[in-house]
Write an enzyme that holds these catalytic residues in place. Structure first.
Site, PDB file in Angstrom:
ATOM      1  N   HIS A  79     -40.204 -36.014 115.110  1.00 36.83           N
ATOM      2  CA  HIS A  79     -38.996 -36.689 114.616  1.00 36.83           C
ATOM      3  C   HIS A  79     -38.732 -36.274 113.163  1.00 36.83           C
ATOM      4  CE1 HIS A  79     -36.078 -39.706 113.501  1.00 36.83           C
ATOM      5  NE2 HIS A  79     -36.888 -40.174 112.565  1.00 36.83           N
ATOM      6  N   ASP A 108     -15.698 -13.870 102.748  1.00 38.62           N
ATOM      7  CA  ASP A 108     -16.921 -14.145 103.515  1.00 38.62           C
ATOM      8  C   ASP A 108     -18.039 -14.361 102.506  1.00 38.62           C
ATOM      9  OD1 ASP A 108     -18.933 -14.383 105.481  1.00 38.62           O
ATOM     10  OD2 ASP A 108     -17.831 -13.041 106.800  1.00 38.62           O
ATOM     11  N   TRP A 143     -45.234 -34.905 109.461  1.00 36.62           N
ATOM     12  CA  TRP A 143     -44.397 -33.801 108.947  1.00 36.62           C
ATOM     13  C   TRP A 143     -45.021 -33.213 107.700  1.00 36.62           C
ATOM     14  CZ3 TRP A 143     -41.199 -32.418 104.733  1.00 36.62           C
ATOM     15  CH2 TRP A 143     -41.199 -33.315 103.664  1.00 36.62           C
ATOM     16  N   SER A 173     -35.493 -18.449 107.320  1.00 38.17           N
ATOM     17  CA  SER A 173     -34.069 -18.720 107.479  1.00 38.17           C
ATOM     18  C   SER A 173     -33.482 -19.338 106.210  1.00 38.17           C
ATOM     19  CB  SER A 173     -33.876 -19.656 108.672  1.00 38.17           C
ATOM     20  OG  SER A 173     -32.607 -20.237 108.652  1.00 38.17           O
ATOM     21  N   SER A 174     -34.177 -20.353 105.692  1.00 36.29           N
ATOM     22  CA  SER A 174     -33.649 -21.047 104.514  1.00 36.29           C
ATOM     23  C   SER A 174     -33.608 -20.132 103.306  1.00 36.29           C
ATOM     24  CB  SER A 174     -34.515 -22.271 104.188  1.00 36.29           C
ATOM     25  OG  SER A 174     -34.534 -23.152 105.269  1.00 36.29           O
ATOM     26  N   HIS A 257     -41.060 -32.623  97.341  1.00 31.50           N
ATOM     27  CA  HIS A 257     -40.118 -33.455  96.611  1.00 31.50           C
ATOM     28  C   HIS A 257     -38.788 -32.770  96.365  1.00 31.50           C
ATOM     29  CE1 HIS A 257     -38.943 -37.236  95.245  1.00 31.50           C
ATOM     30  NE2 HIS A 257     -38.190 -36.590  94.401  1.00 31.50           N
ATOM     31  N   GLU A 259     -37.555 -30.804  98.251  1.00 31.87           N
ATOM     32  CA  GLU A 259     -36.946 -30.849  99.585  1.00 31.87           C
ATOM     33  C   GLU A 259     -36.087 -32.105  99.762  1.00 31.87           C
ATOM     34  OE1 GLU A 259     -36.765 -28.776 102.030  1.00 31.87           O
ATOM     35  OE2 GLU A 259     -36.103 -30.078 103.660  1.00 31.87           O
ATOM     36  N   TYR A 261     -34.307 -33.454  97.564  1.00 35.81           N
ATOM     37  CA  TYR A 261     -33.008 -33.174  96.939  1.00 35.81           C
ATOM     38  C   TYR A 261     -32.261 -32.099  97.698  1.00 35.81           C
ATOM     39  CZ  TYR A 261     -35.001 -36.285  93.649  1.00 35.81           C
ATOM     40  OH  TYR A 261     -35.572 -37.395  93.127  1.00 35.81           O
ATOM     41  N   SER A 272     -18.451 -36.108  96.865  1.00 40.49           N
ATOM     42  CA  SER A 272     -17.677 -35.878  95.648  1.00 40.49           C
ATOM     43  C   SER A 272     -16.398 -35.098  95.932  1.00 40.49           C
ATOM     44  CB  SER A 272     -18.523 -35.109  94.624  1.00 40.49           C
ATOM     45  OG  SER A 272     -19.703 -35.807  94.366  1.00 40.49           O
ATOM     46  N   HIS A 306     -45.837 -38.124  92.636  1.00 39.35           N
ATOM     47  CA  HIS A 306     -45.625 -39.551  92.914  1.00 39.35           C
ATOM     48  C   HIS A 306     -45.838 -39.857  94.392  1.00 39.35           C
ATOM     49  CE1 HIS A 306     -41.007 -38.860  93.413  1.00 39.35           C
ATOM     50  NE2 HIS A 306     -41.604 -38.730  94.564  1.00 39.35           N
ATOM     51  N   HIS A 307     -45.973 -38.807  95.201  1.00 41.83           N
ATOM     52  CA  HIS A 307     -46.359 -39.028  96.597  1.00 41.83           C
ATOM     53  C   HIS A 307     -47.865 -39.229  96.720  1.00 41.83           C
ATOM     54  CE1 HIS A 307     -42.399 -37.805  98.241  1.00 41.83           C
ATOM     55  NE2 HIS A 307     -42.358 -37.097  97.144  1.00 41.83           N
ATOM     56  N   THR A 332     -29.111 -40.097  88.795  1.00 40.20           N
ATOM     57  CA  THR A 332     -28.671 -40.574  90.103  1.00 40.20           C
ATOM     58  C   THR A 332     -27.752 -41.781  89.934  1.00 40.20           C
ATOM     59  OG1 THR A 332     -30.869 -39.925  90.800  1.00 40.20           O
ATOM     60  CG2 THR A 332     -29.515 -41.027  92.420  1.00 40.20           C
ATOM     61  N   LYS A 335     -24.292 -40.826  88.997  1.00 38.27           N
ATOM     62  CA  LYS A 335     -23.463 -40.382  90.122  1.00 38.27           C
ATOM     63  C   LYS A 335     -22.866 -41.578  90.851  1.00 38.27           C
ATOM     64  CE  LYS A 335     -24.112 -36.399  92.091  1.00 38.27           C
ATOM     65  NZ  LYS A 335     -23.621 -35.384  91.152  1.00 38.27           N
ATOM     66  N   ARG A 454     -47.714 -47.244 108.006  1.00 39.09           N
ATOM     67  CA  ARG A 454     -46.898 -46.235 108.694  1.00 39.09           C
ATOM     68  C   ARG A 454     -47.699 -45.557 109.782  1.00 39.09           C
ATOM     69  NH1 ARG A 454     -44.698 -41.898 104.465  1.00 39.09           N
ATOM     70  NH2 ARG A 454     -43.694 -41.053 106.298  1.00 39.09           N
TER      71      ARG A 454
END
Lengths: 675, 426
Positions: A79, A108, A143, A173-174, A257, A259, A261, A272, A306-307, A332, A335, A454
């Site tokens: 998931h 293009d 994950w 790919s990314s 982390h 990731e 963002y 926006s 922080h993880h 943040t 925004k 979890r």
């Protein structure tokens, strides 16, 4: 879709959009690749959603028995992996592909064939990871794949092999797409489209590509280490040989982390751009919105640990990472305030797209605030790895990313297909999603603070969690119904949606100056851009004439790059409206063939597909090596030889296909000369 | 304080009161794993930070959402309305709402940093040392100051600081007793520490769990902690230090030939060591002494509720502990388990079983420790607990990991005897 594309006058003579299976396989058109990304990602979104529904069914009450522990662990791993790498990132990529060239006034992306390659690697990598379900060996390490659990010693099956190989494939790919978009945005902007005139979505995309190219190499290194440990017996994470498993955690979160963002900033960008169109007001504080994007991205690289507050890094590291994490709240918050200020004084149309934007502002705020709450390491020790965290990041990723992406879908579907999505079904989709999302994820705050860990496939009765879990499950079922409305809406609107015309929303940016769906060449004449809101300059010159930046900014930002002036002094649209509409900015209503307008486009080619296919076969072949090693341990010498033979066939065959197709690709010019 | 501070203080007080109300609703038996309790200095520290954060978060949340809703209402589209005026920004406003969050963060950062250094300081020197060793999927607790090794049930004296030394035997786990303190990971090749003082805890039982995903049975890696009086704690450790009780302490069932040990030699050894231990300990082990938390005082929330998996049953006469000891001592059991006092049983892989009969749960808090569950556990652990490393031992049972049927395993009667033996190890 394709026949709708052309305006009737040119419909049968132009064949502007070829159709058929092969045309999709061989397309190098960024819009068609974007469309492929969109529908593939929506498919994986449904798949990841199905996995989530099974998870919620299992946890609906105590001691759930719907699935086994092993299956449950595969479900939550897949998931997360599916939603992050196969749904949200590619949904963002769909908009990157579709919108970046249109928003910057290009024909293009910089490398159209590389773009096709990115898509094919993504879809084949997604299929590869999900093939594991057929062997009942889907990845089951979470994950985040913490070592040493994911090493052979503790995960001897093929589950983690699929994950470690699949993520490397998806990373290719990314990365390819990231470099492609960076090059595109830097080099291919229309005249006058200086950086501070780029639409907010393109800005978000630009920032995200840097995050991708800086973060993905780190996870790639971590994965290569793990792959070497698993297949070749190295000891990067072998704790029995003295390895430090925190190596994995640091590498993973240095990627992980940013990731976050990578997942959220495209949605911010979409909102926006969508909000101004539906509130009839420009974005409030454009420069601050841009700088806050950059600041979030920059700070995002300095907060990874922080993880890891519970791993015992010591008070100094905890302090540093706690404080840097809190700092992210500032850009943040800006925004959020600026979006509200954008709506303030506007004329808000409660279209579905706008509702999803509002939902992002409302729900992401909750995720942002709970994020600050576990930025404090001592408090985090009571929160980490509980459902409080699950609630937090679903408010960020569902309440944030998905709401923004849904807003993008409703806003841009008419541009992509030429037909509007039904607003009536859209409202059902929105309200069911909004209610379902909050009912699913808000109770998780409570169950987490009340001690529910979890990643557990069952829990005892009488722990005080039953009611919250039941509420979450009911919410998840409502979400499922809401998502079915989206599917119905897409199918129905593709067939019989209202024709959109160029610009159904009265939007200010370049992509709305051309027909919907856009012709293959995008712009018959590349526009010259004189402000951030070129279409509003044309349509409402009286309103934009007072805009401070659109003339003052020009003079300040006039720069010459390589002898070419990129910034143009803006004469003021009110005074020069004729000139603006006739020579600088224009609306294109007709669709022609590229030949009619004398535009040479890249030739369609299937080579990128074959390069991707060869690469995926090659990178997937170590599965056979694992099988061979299992058989060798079992004393099955013949089986070992067979599996090794298969390995060599696949690895060499895949490599040959990849290298051969790549040479063929590189030796073929992008455009044939006969135009 | 001056009058200018009063409104904010009042707001603060009101919100804190609301929060206190919410917390009181979140505590007690209704929510037995809540973090909102103040039994240790650790949790008081965390809760005070949490309250500060919650106050500011709630304030910001309310202000943002109210502003949003007001703007949506006030500026909704109306018929015949002219196009709105284009406003592109307001530098002062934007500076203001950049600075306000920054200032709020200072209020959060200062207590945070203070708490980081306070909670991560060295524990007091006379603290009770407990080594916690994580295993897939159970907990080993060692009390080096007392020479006690036990599993899945943790005894803590009220009022004494306990310093946990956290290690893992395999993958990463995370140790957590939510009502007593924050969690801390057990990281391979690292030693972590966590300390707190259950100074205002009642004599009661608490739930603990693993919080770092550690494989198939991560959900089933739980433990119970008991806070007891210092006197009870001393009695408990004295009892735990004694070798296996079988043959030395009153037998499990009256009438059972508990005085007929398997071998004469081991019986003498047992008796001898028991006596030595008894004389050494400060509190003599008497029938009235505290040897373990009484089963009838288990709070409901610590009772395992997992039903027995389908397809596994057990049918045998009540077992004989002496026979059980013999069977145990010649079976695979001894390869993994330690029973102090049984010289055959020196395994180091599984939980120490010396006083397994005095424990209230088996399988890391998964099932109650009664004859039926223990028998099924021995018969087919892997059906009872997914992924379990302990092999399936029952004859004719299907081992879900090896995907084979056990051909030369224990019969139900043999298992019943082993159960009688283990249950006698009070």
């Amino acid at each position: 879709m394709a026949t709708i594309a052309a305006t009737p006058a040119h419909a049968h003579e132009s064949h502007a959009h070829p159709t058929g299976f092969m045309s999709w396989m061989s397309t190098v058109d960024h819009k068609r690749i974007g469309t492929l990304y969109l529908f593939t990602a929506l498919f994986f979104f449904l798949l990841g959603g199905l996995e989530a529904e099974i998870i919620r069914m299992q946890l609906q009450g105590p001691n759930g028995t719907l699935v086994s522990a092993e299956t449950y662990n595969q479900l939550f791993t897949m998931h997360g992996t599916t939603m992050i790498f196969l749904a949200i990132m590619p949904l963002s990529a769909a908009f990157f592909n579709y919108l970046i060239p249109l928003q910057i006034g290009a024909r293009d992306v910089a490398f159209p064939r590389l773009n096709a390659f990115s898509y094919w690697v993504y879809v084949l990598g997604g299929i590869f990871i999900n093939l594991s379900w057929l062997l009942h060996a889907a990845p089951d390490g979470g994950w985040f794949g913490y070592a040493p659990l994911t090493t052979r010693a503790y995960s001897p099956g093929m589950n983690i092999d699929f994950w470690v190989l699949g993520l490397q494939i998806l990373g290719v790919s990314s990365l390819a797409a990231g470099f492609n978009f960076i090059t595109t945005i830097i080099n291919m902007r229309a005249p006058g489209m200086n950086l501070m005139r780029m639409p907010m979505f393109t800005w978000a995309a630009f920032v995200v590509q840097f995050l991708i190219v800086l973060a993905f190499p780190v996870i790639t290194i971590a994965l290569v280490f793990l792959m070497f440990d698993r297949f070749f017996g190295t000891n990067f994470y072998t704790t029995a040989a003295g390895a430090d498993p925190l190596l994995w955690q640091h590498l993973f979160w240095i990627f992980g982390h940013p990731e976050v963002y990578i997942l959220i900033l495209p949605a911010f960008g979409l909102v926006s751009d969508v909000l101004p169109a539906h509130t009839r007001k420009p974005i409030f504080g454009y420069p601050v919105m841009v700088f806050s994007l950059i600041l979030i991205a920059f700070l995002g690289f300095g907060v990874w640990a922080h993880h890891m507050f519970a791993v015992g890094m010591g008070p100094i590291a905890d302090t540093v990472f706690g404080l840097t994490t809190m700092l992210i709240a500032i850009p943040t918050g800006v925004k959020i305030f600026n979006w509200i200020a954008t709506m303030h004084g506007g004329s808000i149309r409660f279209t579905t797209a706008c509702l999803f934007c509002i939902a992002l502002v409302a729900f992401f705020t909750i995720g942002g605030l709970s994020g600050v709450m576990h930025a404090s390491p001592p408090a985090d020790l009571q929160q980490t790895d509980t459902y409080f965290i699950v609630a937090h990041f679903h408010y960020v990723l569902f309440g944030g990313s998905m709401m923004g992406l849904f807003a993008g879908v409703y806003h841009y579907f008419p541009k992509i297909t030429g037909r509007l999505l039904s607003e009536r079904i859209g409202k059902w989709h929105f309200w069911l999603t909004a209610i379902g999302m909050n009912l699913t994820f808000f109770p998780m705050h409570m169950s987490g603070l009340l001690g529910m860990p979890r990643r557990i496939y069952r829990y005892d009765a009488g722990q005080g969690w039953d009611g919250f879990n039941l509420a979450s499950s009911i919410g998840a079922y409502i979400l499922a119904v809401g998502t079915l409305f989206l599917v119905w809406n897409i199918i129905k609107s593709l067939r019989s949606g209202t024709r959109a015309g160029n610009d159904p929303w009265g939007s200010p940016t370049l992509e709305w100056a051309i027909p919907s769906p856009p012709p293959e060449y995008n712009f018959a004449r590349i526009p010259t851009v004189t402000s951030r809101y070129p279409l509003w300059d044309m349509k409402q010159p009286a309103l934009t004439s007072e805009v401070p930046h659109s003339h003052r900014g020009d003079k300040e930002m006039e720069v010459a790059v390589g002898g070419k002036t990129v910034g143009h002094p803006h004469p003021g649209p009110a005074a020069q409206s004729t000139r603006v509409s006739e020579s600088e900015m224009h609306i294109e209503t007709e669709t022609y063939t590229p030949a009619q307008v004398g535009i040479v486009l890249p030739d369609p080619t299937v080579k990128p597909f074959f390069v991707a296919l060869g690469m995926v076969i090659m990178l997937g072949s170590p599965l056979f090596m694992h099988e061979a090693q299992i058989r060798e341990i079992a004393g099955n010498a013949a089986g070992h030889r067979t599996a090794m033979t298969m390995f060599w066939i696949f690895v060499l065959g895949g490599a040959a296909l990849m290298v051969g197709s790549l040479y063929n690709w590189l030796l073929t010019p992008l455009e044939s000369d006969h135009h | 304080m001056t009058a200018t501070h009063r409104p904010r203080r009042r707001l603060h007080a009101a919100l804190t009161a609301a929060l206190a109300f919410a917390i009181s609703a979140c505590s007690g038996d209704k929510y037995p794993n809540t973090i909102f309790e103040r039994h240790t200095e650790f949790n008081r520290e965390v809760l005070s930070i949490f309250n500060t954060m919650f106050f500011w978060s709630a304030l910001v949340f309310v202000l943002v959402e109210v502003a949003l809703l007001w703007v949506l209402w006030r500026y909704r589209r109306r018929e015949g309305q002219p196009e709105p005026k284009h406003v592109h920004g307001h530098t002062t406003l934007e500076i203001v709402w950049t600075l306000i969050p920054a200032v709020i963060l200072i209020f959060l950062a200062v207590p945070t940093v203070r708490a980081i250094f306070r909670t991560q300081a060295k524990a007091v020197p006379n603290a009770l040392q407990v080594q916690v060793i994580g295993h897939q999927w159970w907990w080993e607790f060692r009390y080096p100051q007392y020479g006690v090794i036990t599993a899945n049930e943790l005894y803590l004296p009220i009022g004494r600081t306990v310093n946990f030394e956290l290690k893992t035997a395999d993958v990463i786990h995370s140790f957590w007793i939510p009502r007593l303190g924050g969690k801390r990971d057990l990281v391979s090749n690292h030693t972590n520490y966590l300390w707190f003082t259950p100074d205002s805890a009642d004599e009661t039982a608490w739930n603990g769990s693993c919080n770092e995903y550690c494989g198939a049975s991560h959900a089933n890696m739980r433990f119970r902690a008991f806070t007891v009086t210092p006197a009870q704690f001393e009695e408990w450790t004295a009892h735990q230090k004694t070798p296996a009780a079988f043959g030395a302490v009153a037998p499990a069932t009256p009438g059972q030939p508990a005085t007929q040990p398997a071998t004469t030699q081991s019986a003498t050894t047992q008796t001898a060591t028991t006596q030595t231990a008894t004389t050494q300990s400060t509190t003599p082990v008497t029938a009235a002494s505290f040897t373990g938390w009484p089963a009838d005082r288990m709070p409901a929330y610590t009772e395992p509720t997992k039903p027995i998996p389908a397809g596994i049953s057990f049918n045998a006469q009540p077992g004989d502990p002496a026979r059980g000891q013999q069977i145990y001592s010649r079976s695979a059991c001894i390869g993994c388990h330690m029973i102090s006092g049984n010289p055959m049983s020196m395994g180091q892989i599984g939980p120490n079983l010396t006083h397994v009969g005095s424990r209230l749960t088996i399988g890391a808090g998964l099932y109650p420790n009664d004859d039926q569950h223990l028998a099924l556990w021995i018969k087919n652990t892997r059906a009872m607990k997914p992924g379990s490393i302990m092999p399936t031992l029952g004859k004719g049972e299907y081992d879900p990991i090896l995907a084979t049927t056990v051909t030369s395993g224990l019969t139900d009667q043999e298992i019943a005897d082993i159960v009688a033996y283990l249950r006698a190890l009070k």
